[in-house]
Design a protein around this motif. Structure first.
Motif, PDB file in Angstrom:
ATOM      1  N   GLY A 262       0.782  -1.237   0.000  1.00 36.77           N
ATOM      2  CA  GLY A 262       0.000   0.000   0.000  1.00 36.77           C
ATOM      3  C   GLY A 262       0.806   1.276   0.000  1.00 36.77           C
ATOM      4  O   GLY A 262       0.272   2.350  -0.312  1.00 36.77           O
ATOM      5  N   ASN A 263       2.102   1.215   0.339  1.00 34.33           N
ATOM      6  CA  ASN A 263       2.917   2.434   0.397  1.00 34.33           C
ATOM      7  C   ASN A 263       3.878   2.558  -0.786  1.00 34.33           C
ATOM      8  O   ASN A 263       4.832   3.332  -0.723  1.00 34.33           O
ATOM      9  CB  ASN A 263       3.720   2.464   1.700  1.00 34.33           C
ATOM     10  N   LEU A 264       3.619   1.812  -1.846  1.00 36.29           N
ATOM     11  CA  LEU A 264       4.487   1.882  -3.023  1.00 36.29           C
ATOM     12  C   LEU A 264       4.590   3.323  -3.538  1.00 36.29           C
ATOM     13  O   LEU A 264       3.587   4.029  -3.654  1.00 36.29           O
ATOM     14  CB  LEU A 264       3.939   0.998  -4.140  1.00 36.29           C
ATOM     15  N   ARG A 265       5.817   3.725  -3.861  1.00 34.57           N
ATOM     16  CA  ARG A 265       6.051   5.054  -4.418  1.00 34.57           C
ATOM     17  C   ARG A 265       6.529   4.988  -5.871  1.00 34.57           C
ATOM     18  O   ARG A 265       6.394   5.966  -6.601  1.00 34.57           O
ATOM     19  CB  ARG A 265       7.081   5.805  -3.572  1.00 34.57           C
ATOM     20  N   HIS A 266       7.082   3.845  -6.271  1.00 38.06           N
ATOM     21  CA  HIS A 266       7.617   3.717  -7.622  1.00 38.06           C
ATOM     22  C   HIS A 266       7.222   2.343  -8.170  1.00 38.06           C
ATOM     23  O   HIS A 266       7.602   1.312  -7.608  1.00 38.06           O
ATOM     24  CB  HIS A 266       9.141   3.864  -7.621  1.00 38.06           C
ATOM     25  N   LEU A 267       6.481   2.316  -9.285  1.00 41.49           N
ATOM     26  CA  LEU A 267       5.977   1.064  -9.851  1.00 41.49           C
ATOM     27  C   LEU A 267       6.180   1.058 -11.354  1.00 41.49           C
ATOM     28  O   LEU A 267       5.785   1.998 -12.048  1.00 41.49           O
ATOM     29  CB  LEU A 267       4.491   0.892  -9.522  1.00 41.49           C
ATOM     30  N   ASN A 268       6.781  -0.021 -11.857  1.00 41.20           N
ATOM     31  CA  ASN A 268       7.035  -0.155 -13.294  1.00 41.20           C
ATOM     32  C   ASN A 268       6.390  -1.441 -13.800  1.00 41.20           C
ATOM     33  O   ASN A 268       6.769  -2.539 -13.402  1.00 41.20           O
ATOM     34  CB  ASN A 268       8.544  -0.180 -13.561  1.00 41.20           C
ATOM     35  N   LEU A 269       5.401  -1.286 -14.691  1.00 39.33           N
ATOM     36  CA  LEU A 269       4.710  -2.419 -15.308  1.00 39.33           C
ATOM     37  C   LEU A 269       4.859  -2.389 -16.826  1.00 39.33           C
ATOM     38  O   LEU A 269       4.069  -3.020 -17.543  1.00 39.33           O
ATOM     39  CB  LEU A 269       3.224  -2.413 -14.929  1.00 39.33           C
TER      40      LEU A 269
ATOM     41  N   SER B 124       6.136   7.813  -8.996  1.00 41.28           N
ATOM     42  CA  SER B 124       6.527   7.526 -10.371  1.00 41.28           C
ATOM     43  C   SER B 124       5.830   6.253 -10.820  1.00 41.28           C
ATOM     44  O   SER B 124       5.682   5.305 -10.037  1.00 41.28           O
ATOM     45  CB  SER B 124       8.049   7.407 -10.505  1.00 41.28           C
ATOM     46  N   LEU B 125       5.408   6.240 -12.095  1.00 43.78           N
ATOM     47  CA  LEU B 125       4.605   5.126 -12.605  1.00 43.78           C
ATOM     48  C   LEU B 125       4.909   4.923 -14.082  1.00 43.78           C
ATOM     49  O   LEU B 125       4.941   5.882 -14.856  1.00 43.78           O
ATOM     50  CB  LEU B 125       3.111   5.425 -12.412  1.00 43.78           C
ATOM     51  N   SER B 126       5.149   3.676 -14.475  1.00 42.77           N
ATOM     52  CA  SER B 126       5.371   3.331 -15.875  1.00 42.77           C
ATOM     53  C   SER B 126       4.397   2.230 -16.268  1.00 42.77           C
ATOM     54  O   SER B 126       4.358   1.174 -15.633  1.00 42.77           O
ATOM     55  CB  SER B 126       6.817   2.868 -16.095  1.00 42.77           C
ATOM     56  N   LEU B 127       3.608   2.496 -17.327  1.00 39.13           N
ATOM     57  CA  LEU B 127       2.592   1.556 -17.771  1.00 39.13           C
ATOM     58  C   LEU B 127       2.688   1.340 -19.274  1.00 39.13           C
ATOM     59  O   LEU B 127       3.077   2.250 -20.023  1.00 39.13           O
ATOM     60  CB  LEU B 127       1.185   2.083 -17.442  1.00 39.13           C
ATOM     61  N   PRO B 128       2.303   0.155 -19.753  1.00 41.01           N
ATOM     62  CA  PRO B 128       2.154  -0.033 -21.197  1.00 41.01           C
ATOM     63  C   PRO B 128       0.914   0.714 -21.681  1.00 41.01           C
ATOM     64  O   PRO B 128      -0.070   0.845 -20.937  1.00 41.01           O
ATOM     65  CB  PRO B 128       1.996  -1.548 -21.346  1.00 41.01           C
TER      66      PRO B 128
END
Length: 717
Positions: free
Chosen positions: A382-389, A416-420
């Motif tokens: 729940g505390n994620l700050r940076h996620l790359n998918l 920060s977030l990276s998504l397709p």
């Protein structure tokens, strides 16, 4: 400033009360605490060499320990040789932390002045010109040093380090070492190391064509010592030589696993075969240590039960990039059925095609994800700050509350977030479903016309009126993460034309079918991210006019770096007018990377780009693209802060060389950090040209890559 204050306070026409108010409203009327906070945002060279000389009060404040304790010169492209020497002369004794990372334009003799900062505890000299002898001289004077970052270049000779230098290195606890030649560097001298960061940038061949080998290191009398190590990080550039050299470092580590090791990370592009030494190391880690951060080559994890035996304490970073990790494995071996992972700050699942799907040998990469797996992941972290998918097809199933964007909206701490691209599509395209006609919002354009910015149906997002949220799930996701600092939307099949250490790619894969339903409306939704500083958009085939870009330019006033690649239909650049309108609003934009086939870098484009007054670095990559040399020269003359101009197009070699020489001749003297590379994209000599680009620019601007959760947060300062 002092004279202005005196004139205001002695104004005979103003009543005493008004004069007092005017006096208090002056900048110097603020408290020292407020003034120190303001001055902390001024570059150190300007602070000491300019602001300090304005008046007595500022002269005293500029020498406050809170301002002279740390000096950051990286990306201060106006820091000339003379200015740096004067800065060190005036406050060198007060400085305890100094970063000259990426100051490639400074000579070795100037960097040598760092030796005068005898109180240094932390120094970053990555990217600086330093021979073994100069490094020895600098470090011999820094007896308090505990943290060091340097490059190890061809010609480095550890035997030239003096006894005083080695004594300093023996006390260093943190070392960041970038290797351009097979060597242990200074690691064997650092007997107290707690954090070791290694960046392997060794090319397989020298300029003369000679093949390099890691066997050059075998038999060296000194080898690394890791008994106190807590953090081990290694990032490898492509090439077999980098893998060969890192094995020698790991072989020493495998003899005896440090008891206090809590972060073990190895980032390797492509495959990296496991050896007997690495197997022993991993088995020893599984038995003896509890990790807080983990990243391993995909070949070490694929088909392995390693994760099942690893112990984790309070993990803050995981990277399983490019691993064949299924959703079932993710839940059972990492999340452990839903255990509390609130300590986890960064998670990199880029290229993990099956990480959100159940275990199934028959599943295709384009099949729908299992929303239950993603829901378990979100609940646990729940505390994620940076996620790359990114770099995978994550298609959401039908049904309320099951969309990937709806579930990610619960991660309100994301920065920060990276998504397709296909992951943000509302749902799968169906033949019986009529296309949604977006509402429109008129935005004035610089050519006297109006462009219609597509947004999802609903209330006007720019009016500030309260009302129901728009129907787009992507819009709702961004509404839930208002403090997002970096956003990447990258097509699942996208590959840049400029890979690392290889010839340019001539062909690319077509975009995912679901990406066809992501267009100008979704791009316009990004405009609500008021704190966004870094944006990447790549392989969005349904960008028609680019009207959403104007929304971003108007709303995202903090934007500092922008990377656009393959927008719209291949072979057409229909968004050029919208991009021109966007750029005139990007007053804080510093970095622009544009990769678009058949792009015409003409006078109109460079005229619009000239309105980005803060721009420092430009990279244009365009297969079969063209440019106008006169427009480039005029642009460089108008934009005084631009120090990086990298243009890779379809122009001839003679045209590129002529323009490059003209730019260097015209602007090199007044811009010491100027780095110009203009070269045909598909020329066979491109790889040799790229190797001369300073790493700070190559890594951050010239090459395309996802940067979300690329490394653990706060890995280095």
């Amino acid at each position: 400033m002092a004279s202005v204050r005196e004139d205001t306070s002695n104004d005979g026409d103003a009543p005493p009360a008004a004069a007092a108010v005017a006096d208090d409203a002056h900048l110097l009327g603020f408290s020292d605490e407020i003034l120190l906070h303001i001055l902390s945002h001024v570059p150190s060279i300007d602070l000491i060499l300019n602001v300090r000389r304005t008046c007595r009060k500022l002269a005293a404040l500029c020498l406050d320990k809170s301002l002279t304790h740390t000096v950051l010169l990286q990306k201060d492209y106006e820091a000339s040789e003379d200015k740096v020497k004067r800065l060190v002369t005036e406050i060198g004794r007060e400085v305890q932390q100094l970063s000259m990372a990426g100051c490639y334009w400074l000579s070795g003799s100037t960097v040598e002045h760092v030796a005068r900062c005898r109180g240094l505890v932390k120094v970053n000299l990555s990217g600086c010109h330093l021979t073994s002898l100069r490094l020895s001289k600098v470090l011999s004077a820094l007896q308090r040093l505990r943290s060091l970052a340097i490059d190890v270049s061809p010609g480095f000779d550890a035997s030239q380090l003096s006894g005083e230098c080695k004594a300093t290195l023996s006390r260093v606890r943190e070392l960041k070492q970038t290797l351009y030649t097979p060597s242990y560097g200074v690691v064997p001298c650092c007997t107290s190391l707690e954090k070791l960061l290694l960046y392997f940038e060794i090319l397989d061949r020298t300029r003369e064509g000679a093949v390099l080998s890691g066997q050059l290191m075998v038999g060296q009398s000194n080898v690394p010592r890791y008994q106190h190590l807590r953090v081990f990080y290694a990032r490898l550039a492509p090439g077999y030589i980098n893998q060969e050299v890192v094995r020698l470092y790991l072989a020493v580590l495998s003899d005896r696993t440090p008891e206090n090791l809590h972060a073990f990370l190895i980032s390797v592009p492509g495959s990296f075969a496991e050896s007997g030494a690495t197997k022993n190391l991993l088995e020893s880690m599984a038995r003896n240590v509890a990790l807080d951060a983990l990243q391993l080559p995909k070949s070490w994890l694929n088909g392995s039960a390693l994760l099942q035996h690893m112990k984790f304490s309070s993990p803050f970073y995981f990277s399983f990039s490019r691993c064949a990790l299924s959703g079932g494995h993710l839940v059972r071996r990492v999340i452990d059925g839903g255990r509390d992972l609130r300590s986890l700050a960064g998670l990199n699942l880029s290229g993990c095609a099956h990480c959100l799907a159940p275990d199934s040998l028959l599943r295709k990469a384009e099949d729908d994800i299992d929303s239950g797996i993603l829901e378990t992941l979100v609940a646990a972290c729940g505390n994620l700050r940076h996620l790359n998918l990114s770099a995978a097809h994550h298609h959401s199933p039908e049904g309320p509350g099951r969309h990937l964007c709806q579930l990610l909206a619960r991660l309100c701490h994301l920065r920060s977030l990276s998504l397709p691209v296909c992951a943000v599509a509302d749902s799968a395209p169906r033949a019986d479903r009529a296309p949604v006609q977006p509402a429109t919002h008129a935005v004035p354009r610089g050519f006297g016309k109006k462009v219609r910015i597509g947004v999802p149906s609903g209330p006007d997002p720019f009016s500030g009126q309260a009302g129901p949220l728009p129907s787009s799930v992507f819009w709702s996701l961004l509404k839930s993460v208002p403090f997002l600092d970096r956003l990447e939307l990258i097509g699942s099949n996208f590959s840049s034309a400029m890979p690392r250490n290889e010839p340019a790619i001539r062909n690319s894969l077509p975009p995912c079918g679901r990406a066809q339903s992501v267009g100008d409306s979704e791009v316009a939704a990004i405009g609500q991210l008021a704190f966004l500083r870094h944006l990447t958009l790549a392989q969005l085939p349904s960008i028609l006019t680019g009207s959403g870009l104007v929304s971003i330019g108007l709303q995202c006033q903090q934007l500092q770096s922008l990377s656009l690649a393959h927008l719209g239909t291949m072979g057409k650049v229909a968004y050029m007018p919208a991009l021109s309108d966007m750029l005139k609003h990007c007053r804080r934009l510093k970095d622009l990377r544009l990769e678009q086939p058949y792009f015409s870098a003409n006078a109109q484009f460079f005229q619009a780009l000239s309105q980005c007054s803060a721009l420092q670095r430009l990279c244009l990559v365009s297969r079969s693209g063209t440019l106008q040399p006169e427009a480039v020269l005029a642009f460089m003359a108008r934009c005084l802060h631009v120090v990086v101009c990298h243009l890779f197009t379809g122009e001839s070699l003679s045209t590129c060389r002529s323009l490059q020489q003209s730019l260097l001749r015209s602007f090199q003297a007044e811009r010491p950090a100027l780095n110009v590379v203009i070269f045909p994209l598909l020329h066979e000599g491109l790889t040799d040209v790229i190797r001369d680009v300073p790493m700070v620019h190559l890594d951050e601007v010239t090459l395309f890559k996802s940067r979300v959760a690329e490394e653990p947060p706060n890995l280095w300062w």
